[in-house]
Structures are given as C-alpha cells and as structure tokens.
Design a protein around this motif. Structure first.
Motif, PDB file in Angstrom:
ATOM      1  N   LYS A 192      32.938  42.756   8.264  1.00 29.45           N
ATOM      2  CA  LYS A 192      32.517  41.839   7.199  1.00 29.45           C
ATOM      3  C   LYS A 192      33.701  40.855   7.292  1.00 29.45           C
ATOM      4  CE  LYS A 192      28.831  44.010   6.870  1.00 29.45           C
ATOM      5  NZ  LYS A 192      28.560  45.035   5.671  1.00 29.45           N
ATOM      6  N   PRO A 193      33.296  39.498   6.666  1.00 28.37           N
ATOM      7  CA  PRO A 193      34.569  38.257   6.501  1.00 28.37           C
ATOM      8  C   PRO A 193      35.435  38.976   5.235  1.00 28.37           C
ATOM      9  CG  PRO A 193      32.223  37.706   5.851  1.00 28.37           C
ATOM     10  CD  PRO A 193      31.944  38.975   6.434  1.00 28.37           C
ATOM     11  N   VAL A 194      36.786  38.664   5.290  1.00 34.24           N
ATOM     12  CA  VAL A 194      37.668  38.973   4.247  1.00 34.24           C
ATOM     13  C   VAL A 194      38.317  37.755   4.040  1.00 34.24           C
ATOM     14  CG1 VAL A 194      39.716  40.375   3.681  1.00 34.24           C
ATOM     15  CG2 VAL A 194      37.898  41.435   5.390  1.00 34.24           C
ATOM     16  N   ILE A 195      38.241  37.704   2.533  1.00 34.19           N
ATOM     17  CA  ILE A 195      38.739  36.311   2.028  1.00 34.19           C
ATOM     18  C   ILE A 195      40.045  36.971   1.376  1.00 34.19           C
ATOM     19  CG2 ILE A 195      38.663  34.588   0.427  1.00 34.19           C
ATOM     20  CD1 ILE A 195      35.474  34.855   0.733  1.00 34.19           C
ATOM     21  N   ALA A 196      41.255  36.774   1.600  1.00 35.90           N
ATOM     22  CA  ALA A 196      42.565  37.364   1.151  1.00 35.90           C
ATOM     23  C   ALA A 196      42.978  36.318   0.101  1.00 35.90           C
ATOM     24  CB  ALA A 196      43.523  37.481   2.195  1.00 35.90           C
ATOM     25  N   VAL A 197      43.516  37.076  -1.233  1.00 37.06           N
ATOM     26  CA  VAL A 197      44.093  36.322  -2.238  1.00 37.06           C
ATOM     27  C   VAL A 197      45.536  36.849  -2.258  1.00 37.06           C
ATOM     28  CG1 VAL A 197      43.914  35.468  -4.515  1.00 37.06           C
ATOM     29  CG2 VAL A 197      41.559  35.971  -3.235  1.00 37.06           C
ATOM     30  N   PRO A 198      46.490  36.190  -2.111  1.00 36.03           N
ATOM     31  CA  PRO A 198      47.855  36.486  -2.452  1.00 36.03           C
ATOM     32  C   PRO A 198      48.170  36.133  -4.088  1.00 36.03           C
ATOM     33  CG  PRO A 198      47.944  34.173  -1.633  1.00 36.03           C
ATOM     34  CD  PRO A 198      46.458  34.653  -1.345  1.00 36.03           C
ATOM     35  N   THR A 199      48.942  37.237  -4.737  1.00 35.43           N
ATOM     36  CA  THR A 199      49.089  37.025  -6.196  1.00 35.43           C
ATOM     37  C   THR A 199      50.472  37.050  -6.139  1.00 35.43           C
ATOM     38  OG1 THR A 199      49.389  39.429  -6.662  1.00 35.43           O
ATOM     39  CG2 THR A 199      47.127  38.401  -6.567  1.00 35.43           C
ATOM     40  N   SER A 200      50.831  36.281  -7.387  1.00 32.18           N
ATOM     41  CA  SER A 200      52.356  36.142  -7.658  1.00 32.18           C
ATOM     42  C   SER A 200      52.974  37.382  -8.339  1.00 32.18           C
ATOM     43  CB  SER A 200      52.483  35.115  -8.682  1.00 32.18           C
ATOM     44  OG  SER A 200      51.829  35.368  -9.751  1.00 32.18           O
ATOM     45  N   VAL A 201      52.189  38.562  -8.117  1.00 36.80           N
ATOM     46  CA  VAL A 201      52.890  39.773  -8.521  1.00 36.80           C
ATOM     47  C   VAL A 201      53.752  40.075  -7.556  1.00 36.80           C
ATOM     48  CG1 VAL A 201      52.358  42.350  -8.780  1.00 36.80           C
ATOM     49  CG2 VAL A 201      50.626  40.608  -9.811  1.00 36.80           C
ATOM     50  N   GLY A 202      55.152  40.418  -8.091  1.00 34.09           N
ATOM     51  CA  GLY A 202      56.022  40.984  -7.214  1.00 34.09           C
ATOM     52  C   GLY A 202      57.542  40.790  -7.845  1.00 34.09           C
ATOM     53  N   TYR A 203      58.679  41.413  -7.085  1.00 35.08           N
ATOM     54  CA  TYR A 203      59.976  41.179  -7.461  1.00 35.08           C
ATOM     55  C   TYR A 203      60.546  39.848  -6.921  1.00 35.08           C
ATOM     56  CZ  TYR A 203      59.716  45.688  -9.558  1.00 35.08           C
ATOM     57  OH  TYR A 203      59.470  46.947 -10.144  1.00 35.08           O
ATOM     58  N   GLY A 204      61.819  39.737  -7.095  1.00 33.79           N
ATOM     59  CA  GLY A 204      62.328  38.428  -6.504  1.00 33.79           C
ATOM     60  C   GLY A 204      61.826  37.849  -5.150  1.00 33.79           C
ATOM     61  N   ALA A 205      62.002  38.626  -4.258  1.00 35.07           N
ATOM     62  CA  ALA A 205      61.797  38.283  -2.777  1.00 35.07           C
ATOM     63  C   ALA A 205      60.300  38.009  -2.308  1.00 35.07           C
ATOM     64  CB  ALA A 205      62.421  39.076  -1.839  1.00 35.07           C
ATOM     65  N   ASN A 206      59.249  38.391  -3.815  1.00 37.93           N
ATOM     66  CA  ASN A 206      58.010  37.946  -3.339  1.00 37.93           C
ATOM     67  C   ASN A 206      57.875  36.389  -3.546  1.00 37.93           C
ATOM     68  OD1 ASN A 206      55.569  37.289  -5.513  1.00 37.93           O
ATOM     69  ND2 ASN A 206      55.148  38.651  -3.752  1.00 37.93           N
ATOM     70  N   PHE A 207      58.899  35.722  -4.098  1.00 41.02           N
ATOM     71  CA  PHE A 207      59.016  34.194  -4.353  1.00 41.02           C
ATOM     72  C   PHE A 207      57.703  33.839  -4.992  1.00 41.02           C
ATOM     73  CE2 PHE A 207      61.814  34.875  -0.458  1.00 41.02           C
ATOM     74  CZ  PHE A 207      62.981  34.404  -1.229  1.00 41.02           C
TER      75      PHE A 207
END
Length: 249
Positions: A192-207
């Motif tokens: 099936k089609p996958v719509i990906a959503v990056p989130t701002s969750v993470g430590y420093g290098a997640n930027f």
C-alpha cells in the motif's frame, strides 16, 4: 459557491437579505484580516482549512464563524488552548481535540463515508500529537483512521504484532522522529502507499527533524512519499485524497 436557485428561493422567502445572498453567490468571503476561499471544495474536493498559528483568538473565531456559514465541515490546525477556549465559548458545536491541537465543526455526524481505513503508524509516544493531527484530518476527510502507536524500530517486534492490521489499510501514514527509519521498514512489508511524516522528536543531531526527513527522502524502499516535518495535516489530507480515489469517488 452556493446553488443559485436555492439562494434565490431563500431571498424570495425572506430568510436571507440581498446582501447575504450576494455573498453566498461569490467565490470568496472577505473579512478585514482574511479573504476566504469558498470555491475550494469544488476545485479540490475539500473546503478551505484554517492554519491557526499566528492568528489572534478573535481572528480565528471570525474566520471559523464565516466558514461555518458556507461549509458543511470546518477544520483548523495548530490551535492553542487559549484560542480553542475562545472559539468554543463563542461558537457552540465546535469541538477541540487537544491531543491534535485542532478544532473542527461538522454539520453532520463525523462518521466514515467509505469502506476501508487509513492506518496512522507512529514510532513513539512522543510522536502522538503529529499522529493525532493526521488521524483527525483523515476523519474530517470522511475516512476511518486507526492509530497504531509506539511501534518504532528500537523494538521492532512491536511492529510485527500489528502488521496484519497495518497491511489491511487502504493507505498508511508512517510517523517517526529520531532517525526516521520506520517508514522504510513499513514500506518494505506492505503493498500500500506509505506517506512518511518526519517529526522534530530527537536529540541534537536530529536537527529538529531534518535527520528523519533526509532518511525518509532517501528510503531504499519503494512506495514512500514524504511530507514536511511534523506535518500530520498534510499527510492526513493526502491519505484522504488517495482513499477517496481508491473508493472511486
């Protein structure tokens, strides 16, 4: 734009004024601080949605009220608790979903109008707000949304426990922060089609979500499309459009 014959009938019966009829027959509605697009449903299949961030509570209330007069559903995203308190106190029938930071009003019960469902798959509980924004957007679009939370790759067996339900969806929204690997894993397991959503969750290098965004854009799995960081609304809207096409509407 409203139906011309219906507007003329209301004028003849005296239920609306000539000025009100004129506005109903226009493609826009103007406020001092906003110009509302009343034809958007006819052009795109879904009416104008309000982005609440940066607006005063009074402005948001005015926009919401005006749209309620022209649309059978009104949705506002990125709504603060203070804005929501003002709008819901002023406009009866408007609902605030605190988990999703959105307001909605519907002239009819908010129930699915098509078969099947959209799976909203979130890597961690920290992605909950974005997942809820996506899920409620899907529901306002007329589809069922099932949220499958906390199934990230750090404990991938959790994902496998829900895999049958994910595979049964018409469209899949995949939400992840940190390194954003979940979208590639899911896309490699489904048709099936996958719509990906990056989130701002993470430590420093997640930027602030850039790391997850780049991972998703560079996915080696096929069938992945990516929206902007924390953009649950954009993913939910796209999923609703795809599901509607699948249903043949």
């Amino acid at each position: 734009m409203a139906d011309v014959k219906e507007v003329l009938r209301m004028v003849q019966e005296g239920t609306i004024s000539m000025e009100e009829a004129e506005e109903l027959l226009q493609s826009v509605s103007r406020l001092e601080y906003a110009t509302l697009d009343l034809d958007r449903r006819l052009r795109t299949g879904f009416p104008e949605v309000v982005y609440a961030a940066g607006k005063t509570a009074e402005q948001l209330t005015g926009i919401f009220s005006r749209l309620m007069a022209h649309q059978d559903i009104v949705l506002a995203t990125r709504v603060s608790a203070e804005q929501a308190q003002h709008v819901t106190k002023t406009l009866p029938g408007v609902s605030y979903v605190a988990d999703a930071n959105l307001l909605y009003w519907s002239a009819r019960p908010l129930v699915p109008v098509r078969d099947g469902y959209v799976a909203v798959v979130a890597a961690g509980t920290s992605d909950w707000a974005v997942a809820q924004e996506a899920a409620w957007t899907v529901r306002c679009f007329g589809s069922e949304a099932r949220v499958i939370a906390d199934v990230g790759v750090a404990g991938i067996h959790r994902l496998f426990h829900r895999l049958e339900e994910i595979r049964g969806a018409a469209v899949i929204i995949c939400i992840a922060g940190m390194e954003g690997a979940l979208a590639s894993v899911v896309a490699g397991l489904v048709d099936k089609p996958v719509i990906a959503v990056p989130t701002s969750v993470g430590y420093g290098a997640n930027f602030g979500g850039v790391s997850a965004l780049l991972t998703m854009l560079n996915s080696c799995a096929n069938g992945v499309a990516v929206v902007n960081i924390d953009n649950g609304f954009g993913a939910g809207y796209m999923a609703g459009m795809i599901h509607r096409q699948i249903a043949g509407e």
